[in-house]
Design an enzyme around this catalytic site. Sequence first.
Site, PDB file in Angstrom:
ATOM      1  CG  ASP A   1       6.588  -1.670 -10.913  1.00 33.32           C
ATOM      2  OD1 ASP A   1       5.411  -1.348 -10.618  1.00 33.32           O
ATOM      3  OD2 ASP A   1       7.239  -1.099 -11.809  1.00 33.32           O
ATOM      4  N   GLY A   2       4.502  -4.109 -11.197  1.00 31.82           N
ATOM      5  CA  GLY A   2       3.874  -4.726 -12.376  1.00 31.82           C
ATOM      6  C   GLY A   2       2.478  -5.284 -12.155  1.00 31.82           C
TER       7      GLY A   2
ATOM      8  CD1 TRP B   1       0.355 -11.080 -14.592  1.00 34.49           C
ATOM      9  CD2 TRP B   1      -1.407 -10.657 -13.276  1.00 34.49           C
ATOM     10  NE1 TRP B   1      -0.284 -12.279 -14.358  1.00 34.49           N
ATOM     11  CE2 TRP B   1      -1.365 -12.046 -13.548  1.00 34.49           C
ATOM     12  CE3 TRP B   1      -2.429 -10.161 -12.468  1.00 34.49           C
ATOM     13  CZ2 TRP B   1      -2.316 -12.941 -13.038  1.00 34.49           C
ATOM     14  CZ3 TRP B   1      -3.369 -11.036 -11.952  1.00 34.49           C
ATOM     15  CH2 TRP B   1      -3.300 -12.413 -12.245  1.00 34.49           C
TER      16      TRP B   1
ATOM     17  CG  HIS C   1      -3.012  -3.524  -6.622  1.00 32.39           C
ATOM     18  ND1 HIS C   1      -1.672  -3.315  -6.881  1.00 32.39           N
ATOM     19  CD2 HIS C   1      -3.651  -2.429  -7.113  1.00 32.39           C
ATOM     20  CE1 HIS C   1      -1.524  -2.135  -7.486  1.00 32.39           C
ATOM     21  NE2 HIS C   1      -2.716  -1.589  -7.646  1.00 32.39           N
TER      22      HIS C   1
ATOM     23  CB  SER D   1       6.491   4.788  -3.324  1.00 33.29           C
ATOM     24  OG  SER D   1       5.637   5.352  -4.303  1.00 33.29           O
ATOM     25  CB  THR D   2       6.277   9.246  -0.387  1.00 31.96           C
ATOM     26  OG1 THR D   2       7.449   9.145  -1.193  1.00 31.96           O
ATOM     27  CG2 THR D   2       6.672   8.958   1.035  1.00 31.96           C
TER      28      THR D   2
ATOM     29  CD1 TRP E   1       1.607   9.100   0.235  1.00 32.38           C
ATOM     30  CD2 TRP E   1      -0.479   8.344   0.464  1.00 32.38           C
ATOM     31  NE1 TRP E   1       1.524   8.429   1.440  1.00 32.38           N
ATOM     32  CE2 TRP E   1       0.265   7.959   1.608  1.00 32.38           C
ATOM     33  CE3 TRP E   1      -1.828   7.966   0.393  1.00 32.38           C
ATOM     34  CZ2 TRP E   1      -0.289   7.223   2.660  1.00 32.38           C
ATOM     35  CZ3 TRP E   1      -2.375   7.230   1.444  1.00 32.38           C
ATOM     36  CH2 TRP E   1      -1.616   6.870   2.553  1.00 32.38           C
TER      37      TRP E   1
ATOM     38  NE  ARG F   1       0.468   3.872  -8.297  1.00 30.00           N
ATOM     39  CZ  ARG F   1       0.838   2.662  -8.663  1.00 30.00           C
ATOM     40  NH1 ARG F   1      -0.039   1.670  -8.647  1.00 30.00           N
ATOM     41  NH2 ARG F   1       2.074   2.419  -9.055  1.00 30.00           N
TER      42      ARG F   1
ATOM     43  CG  LEU G   1      12.216 -13.234   6.764  1.00 28.38           C
ATOM     44  CD1 LEU G   1      13.540 -13.237   6.008  1.00 28.38           C
ATOM     45  CD2 LEU G   1      11.067 -13.559   5.808  1.00 28.38           C
TER      46      LEU G   1
ATOM     47  NE  ARG H   1      10.425   4.156 -13.050  1.00 28.23           N
ATOM     48  CZ  ARG H   1       9.862   4.148 -14.255  1.00 28.23           C
ATOM     49  NH1 ARG H   1      10.546   4.453 -15.330  1.00 28.23           N
ATOM     50  NH2 ARG H   1       8.585   3.823 -14.397  1.00 28.23           N
TER      51      ARG H   1
ATOM     52  CD  GLU I   1      26.701  -6.670  -6.437  1.00 28.23           C
ATOM     53  OE1 GLU I   1      26.546  -6.479  -7.655  1.00 28.23           O
ATOM     54  OE2 GLU I   1      27.738  -6.357  -5.829  1.00 28.23           O
TER      55      GLU I   1
HETATM   56  C1  IPE Z   1       7.509   1.448  -7.194  1.00 28.80           C
HETATM   57  O1  IPE Z   1       6.626   1.176  -8.218  1.00 28.80           O
HETATM   58  C2  IPE Z   1       6.803   1.435  -5.881  1.00 28.80           C
HETATM   59  C3  IPE Z   1       6.353   0.135  -5.397  1.00 28.80           C
HETATM   60  C4  IPE Z   1       6.542  -1.005  -5.988  1.00 28.80           C
HETATM   61  C5  IPE Z   1       5.657   0.147  -4.136  1.00 28.80           C
HETATM   62  P1  IPE Z   1       5.914   2.342  -9.039  1.00 28.80           P
HETATM   63  O2  IPE Z   1       5.053   1.700 -10.043  1.00 28.80           O
HETATM   64  O3  IPE Z   1       5.263   3.297  -8.099  1.00 28.80           O
HETATM   65  O4  IPE Z   1       7.158   3.086  -9.697  1.00 28.80           O
HETATM   66  P2  IPE Z   1       7.263   3.981 -11.007  1.00 28.80           P
HETATM   67  O5  IPE Z   1       6.116   4.940 -10.971  1.00 28.80           O
HETATM   68  O6  IPE Z   1       7.182   3.058 -12.173  1.00 28.80           O
HETATM   69  O7  IPE Z   1       8.600   4.629 -10.912  1.00 28.80           O
HETATM   70  C1  IPE Z   2       3.137  -2.274  -7.960  1.00 28.23           C
HETATM   71  O1  IPE Z   2       2.409  -2.451  -9.114  1.00 28.23           O
HETATM   72  C2  IPE Z   2       2.274  -2.009  -6.757  1.00 28.23           C
HETATM   73  C3  IPE Z   2       2.360  -0.637  -6.249  1.00 28.23           C
HETATM   74  C4  IPE Z   2       3.113   0.305  -6.704  1.00 28.23           C
HETATM   75  C5  IPE Z   2       1.487  -0.302  -5.123  1.00 28.23           C
HETATM   76  P1  IPE Z   2       1.857  -1.223  -9.980  1.00 28.23           P
HETATM   77  O2  IPE Z   2       0.524  -0.855  -9.448  1.00 28.23           O
HETATM   78  O3  IPE Z   2       2.841  -0.133 -10.023  1.00 28.23           O
HETATM   79  O4  IPE Z   2       1.694  -1.909 -11.393  1.00 28.23           O
HETATM   80  P2  IPE Z   2       2.141  -1.316 -12.794  1.00 28.23           P
HETATM   81  O5  IPE Z   2       3.576  -0.893 -12.664  1.00 28.23           O
HETATM   82  O6  IPE Z   2       1.234  -0.169 -13.089  1.00 28.23           O
HETATM   83  O7  IPE Z   2       1.979  -2.457 -13.744  1.00 28.23           O
HETATM   84 MG    MG Z   3       4.392   0.329 -11.259  1.00 31.96          MG
END
Ligand code: IPE
Ligand code: IPE
Ligand code: MG
Length: 232
Positions: free
Chosen positions: A11-12, A16, A28, A56-57, A60, A62, A122, A185, A198
């Site tokens: 995530d992030g 970034w 991305h 994640s489901t 979709w 977004r 792996l 989370r 963990e």
């Molecule tokens: C979790 O990240 C899903 C993935 C990393 C693929 P999200 O950015 O979708 O999660 P939330 O919305 O912060 O919970």
């Molecule tokens: C994780 O990064 C990638 C996916 C969930 C597909 P994000 O796109 O959620 O990036 P942030 O959390 O908005 O920074």
């Molecule tokens: Mg995110």
Amino acid sequence: MKPNHIAIIMDGNGRWAENCGKGRKFGHQKGAKSAREVVRYIGSLGIEYLTLYAFSTENWGRPIKEVNLLMSLFIETLDLEITDLNDNNVKIKFIGDRSSLKDSLVKKIEKAEILTTTNQGLKLSVALAYGGRWDIINAAKNILKKIKKSEVNPSDLDEKLFSSSLQLGGNPDPDLLIRTGGERRISNFLLWNIAYTELYFDDVLWPEFSKNNLDQAIEFYKERKRRYGKNV
Ligand code: IPE
Ligand code: IPE
Ligand code: MG
């Protein structure tokens, strides 16, 4: 002991990119590079299983532009990496709701799985269009189908049978779950499988996640005393 199965919520990417003054696409793309480095590094450490949360489901929901961009990036990355992954003996598998993905992507996924199916290195699982709740419902549906065909007796249903019907099937549960990006989370990742995993939360944004960050997560894991509810 080092973990045998690591799962990562990557995530992030968006934040970034924003910090760099760029669009989410840039984040991305850099995130895909991080994933590539992590797969190589984890493989080189001799860790047996890696499960990456890529989409994640709920993702979709977004904007369609970002969803399309991510789907194109998955196809592009798979095209670019598959030969190398295969050469490195990686066995790749995708978990998630394939019926929600475009045919062209599903074909690539299937091809990659077939190509690497006998690899002994792996075991990489990529969660695409994956949700922990979907996984549980899907497993329940598959068991119900078997009951209907008299292949399974309802009284046979136990944790072992249920686990084997989930997307990660025969894989052991993750020992260590890492989430980057600062949120504490699970966001509907492997709900069933992480009962005794963990949990490690890192503020670093996924595109900046480095070997050093991974080493720190593994160190954290090594310091844990896993009791599984027992008193020792
Ligand atoms: C979790 O990240 C899903 C993935 C990393 C693929 P999200 O950015 O979708 O999660 P939330 O919305 O912060 O919970
Ligand atoms: C994780 O990064 C990638 C996916 C969930 C597909 P994000 O796109 O959620 O990036 P942030 O959390 O908005 O920074
Ligand atoms: Mg995110």
